[in-house]
Design a protein around this motif. Structure first.
Motif, PDB file in Angstrom:
ATOM      1  N   TRP A 264       5.425  11.509   9.840  1.00 51.94           N
ATOM      2  CA  TRP A 264       6.230  10.388  10.328  1.00 51.94           C
ATOM      3  C   TRP A 264       6.838   9.636   9.147  1.00 51.94           C
ATOM      4  O   TRP A 264       6.271   9.577   8.063  1.00 51.94           O
ATOM      5  N   ALA A 265       8.009   9.048   9.384  1.00 55.41           N
ATOM      6  CA  ALA A 265       8.623   8.188   8.375  1.00 55.41           C
ATOM      7  C   ALA A 265       8.022   6.788   8.468  1.00 55.41           C
ATOM      8  O   ALA A 265       7.573   6.355   9.537  1.00 55.41           O
ATOM      9  N   VAL A 266       8.018   6.103   7.335  1.00 56.79           N
ATOM     10  CA  VAL A 266       7.604   4.700   7.280  1.00 56.79           C
ATOM     11  C   VAL A 266       8.756   3.916   6.674  1.00 56.79           C
ATOM     12  O   VAL A 266       9.253   4.272   5.604  1.00 56.79           O
ATOM     13  N   MET A 267       9.171   2.874   7.361  1.00 62.69           N
ATOM     14  CA  MET A 267      10.265   2.038   6.856  1.00 62.69           C
ATOM     15  C   MET A 267       9.710   0.674   6.462  1.00 62.69           C
ATOM     16  O   MET A 267       9.253  -0.096   7.308  1.00 62.69           O
ATOM     17  N   VAL A 268       9.742   0.398   5.172  1.00 56.51           N
ATOM     18  CA  VAL A 268       9.358  -0.910   4.665  1.00 56.51           C
ATOM     19  C   VAL A 268      10.573  -1.830   4.760  1.00 56.51           C
ATOM     20  O   VAL A 268      11.689  -1.432   4.412  1.00 56.51           O
TER      21      VAL A 268
ATOM     22  N   PHE B 200       0.832  -1.205   0.000  1.00 56.73           N
ATOM     23  CA  PHE B 200       0.000   0.000   0.000  1.00 56.73           C
ATOM     24  C   PHE B 200       0.867   1.257   0.000  1.00 56.73           C
ATOM     25  O   PHE B 200       0.587   2.223  -0.723  1.00 56.73           O
ATOM     26  N   VAL B 201       1.923   1.242   0.791  1.00 57.22           N
ATOM     27  CA  VAL B 201       2.835   2.388   0.861  1.00 57.22           C
ATOM     28  C   VAL B 201       3.441   2.681  -0.511  1.00 57.22           C
ATOM     29  O   VAL B 201       3.497   3.834  -0.953  1.00 57.22           O
TER      30      VAL B 201
ATOM     31  N   GLY C 169      12.180  -2.787  -5.132  1.00 57.07           N
ATOM     32  CA  GLY C 169      11.260  -1.719  -4.765  1.00 57.07           C
ATOM     33  C   GLY C 169       9.857  -2.016  -5.257  1.00 57.07           C
ATOM     34  O   GLY C 169       9.468  -3.175  -5.424  1.00 57.07           O
ATOM     35  N   GLY C 170       9.102  -0.938  -5.483  1.00 62.73           N
ATOM     36  CA  GLY C 170       7.734  -1.121  -5.947  1.00 62.73           C
ATOM     37  C   GLY C 170       7.079   0.210  -6.245  1.00 62.73           C
ATOM     38  O   GLY C 170       7.606   1.275  -5.932  1.00 62.73           O
TER      39      GLY C 170
ATOM     40  N   CYS D  65      -0.470   9.556  -0.582  1.00 57.38           N
ATOM     41  CA  CYS D  65      -0.392   9.452   0.882  1.00 57.38           C
ATOM     42  C   CYS D  65       1.045   9.466   1.393  1.00 57.38           C
ATOM     43  O   CYS D  65       1.294   9.809   2.553  1.00 57.38           O
ATOM     44  N   PHE D  66       1.977   9.080   0.532  1.00 57.54           N
ATOM     45  CA  PHE D  66       3.385   8.981   0.932  1.00 57.54           C
ATOM     46  C   PHE D  66       4.286   9.592  -0.134  1.00 57.54           C
ATOM     47  O   PHE D  66       3.878   9.742  -1.291  1.00 57.54           O
TER      48      PHE D  66
END
Length: 474
Positions: A373-377, A91-92, A416-417, A99-100
């Motif tokens: 906020w950061a998001v780490m996949v 989703f990210v 990645g994606g 959203c990101f």
């Protein structure tokens, strides 16, 4: 006395409130479980501890066991939501620009440049991506195929005359020289400056704790690695702008043409950061993958046999077995691409963390990811998930026989994606497939020294893996 007591009390109250606020950040909703660590440091020290195994990094594994697949933490002073959940991670990637957006800590942008392609967004990112595809797109790779094969054959011939070869360094040198020639016409035999040496210093600091203090690896990474490499690129850019070449032949010529166009949005700073990132990414990641691929082949004779059969079949079907690879032959390597390289990429986990930043408050299941906020996949957690991959630490290319995930999916994100799917993926696969073709059809090898793998949040290093090459007898 009372005044001192009051001041001390106020100081203690202030510190206590600050520590409480640090550990309990505000959120218009429910944050995922987790710990924000110590004030200012967060959990940065734990995050940067090396991982001597091939498994999910202990930092991630321990917290997933304690908190679940989504948890909060703080790294280098920044609040972060860590995702090992395939659905959230996917989703990210898919919500890039809505959203990101792509984001990396300042410690990374200081290394790769404030205007590096990973830090740019929207039209500027798409513009740079289209530029890179002129080199690494379908037409560019098709033209590059003979040169990639020639380079692989020459290096293998050279290595076969040596007592042994350290594969990581040898393949890195081969790929760097080829890439640097295509990008900037750099010839290490004719140049008075050792461009690759600057990148070696750069890489050593990349995985270090981010203390920019003289004497530290991180400081050397910035001052010795990046600054020297950028100085060489900047001098080259200025020289070519003063004395344009009559017959433009490399990617740098194309970049300079873009800079000089009327109304261009491409600046020298962006162009130089782009060249720097391309030089680094194209050789370091591919050499890591190739070294691990050969190690896997050494450990699994059945896989080596099947891979060799595919490539020897290509030779048998030719009218002239000594002629070079054709594009049709290259595209026929289905086992190589769909199974062997995919499985190598899954276990290599060359990119152990991919960062994004939330642009708005985002609700996901029972949790809220706050804006800013950061998001780490975490791809390793996805790739080594036993619910998806049986015996996830076992190298087993046949697990991909029925799979359609050749590029990116919820369960495979080695490149990645979303819209930031790695633009150099096909270039990496080309180099790996062509090198493996030359290797398994013309040589056999024996391990001289097994080496080890040291994984960190930045990269992983298969160190000291030495082999001795022997030409096959016709």
């Amino acid at each position: 006395m009372w005044a001192l007591f009051i001041w001390v009390s106020l100081l203690l109250i202030t510190i206590t409130h600050w520590v409480y606020s640090w550990r309990n950040p505000k959120c218009r909703g429910k944050l995922p479980p987790g710990s924000m660590g110590f004030p200012l440091l967060g959990e940065t020290i734990q995050f940067f501890k090396p991982n001597p195994t091939s498994d999910i990094p202990p930092f991630i594994k321990q917290r997933v066991k304690k908190h679940g697949p989504i948890f909060k933490t703080n790294l280098v002073g920044r609040p972060v939501i860590v995702s090992t959940d395939p659905d959230l991670s996917y989703f990210v990637f898919q919500q890039e620009g809505r959203c990101f957006q792509s984001w990396y800590p300042d410690t990374f942008t200081n290394i790769f440049g404030k205007k590096n392609v990973g830090s740019l967004h929207g039209f500027m990112y798409k513009y740079l991506k289209s530029m890179v595809l002129t080199l690494f797109g379908y037409d560019g790779l098709k033209k590059m195929l003979p040169q990639v094969e020639l380079t692989a054959n020459k290096r293998l011939e050279l290595w076969s005359n040596q007592e042994s070869v350290e594969l990581k360094d040898a393949t890195a040198s081969m790929i760097f020289d080829l890439t640097a020639k295509k990008l900037i016409s750099h010839d290490p035999d004719k140049s008075s400056e050792n461009l690759r040496a600057n990148f070696v210093a750069f890489i050593r600091g990349l995985i270090s704790f981010p203390f920019n203090i003289p004497g530290t690896a991180y400081h050397k990474c910035l001052k010795v690695g990046r600054e020297n490499a950028m100085k060489m690129l900047r001098n080259m850019l200025q020289e070519r702008r003063k004395k344009p070449r009559k017959n433009p032949s490399d990617f740098f010529d194309y970049v300079i043409e873009e800079i000089q166009k009327e109304g261009t949005i491409l600046t020298e700073e962006i162009a130089l950061d782009l060249m720097f990132v391309l030089l680094f990414a194209s050789f370091e990641t591919t050499s890591l993958a190739l070294t691990l691929a050969i190690k896997f082949l050494s450990d699994d004779p059945e896989v080596l046999k099947r891979l060799t059969e595919e490539h020897e079949t290509i030779l048998r079907n030719r009218e002239d077995a000594e002629s070079g690879l054709t594009w049709e032959e290259y595209k026929s390597m289905t086992y190589t691409f769909q199974q062997f390289i995919n499985e190598t990429a899954r276990l290599a986990n060359i990119v152990p963390a991919i960062f994004r930043k939330a642009l708005i408050d985002i609700k996901y299941k029972d949790y809220t990811i706050p804006a800013g906020w950061a998001v780490m996949v975490c791809p390793p957690a996805v790739h080594l998930n036993p619910d998806k991959y049986e015996d996830p630490l076992v190298f087993n290319p046949s697990r991909w026989e029925e799979s359609k995930s050749n590029n990116a999916s919820k369960h495979f994100m080695a490149f990645g994606g979303g819209m930031r799917f790695c633009v150099g993926t096909d270039f990496t696969k080309l180099q790996m497939a062509v090198f493996l073709h030359s290797l398994v059809t013309k040589y056999r090898w024996e391990e001289i020294k097994g080496g080890n793998i040291l994984r960190t949040p930045g990269l992983q290093f298969p160190n000291g893996y030495h082999v001795k090459l022997h030409k096959k007898v016709a």
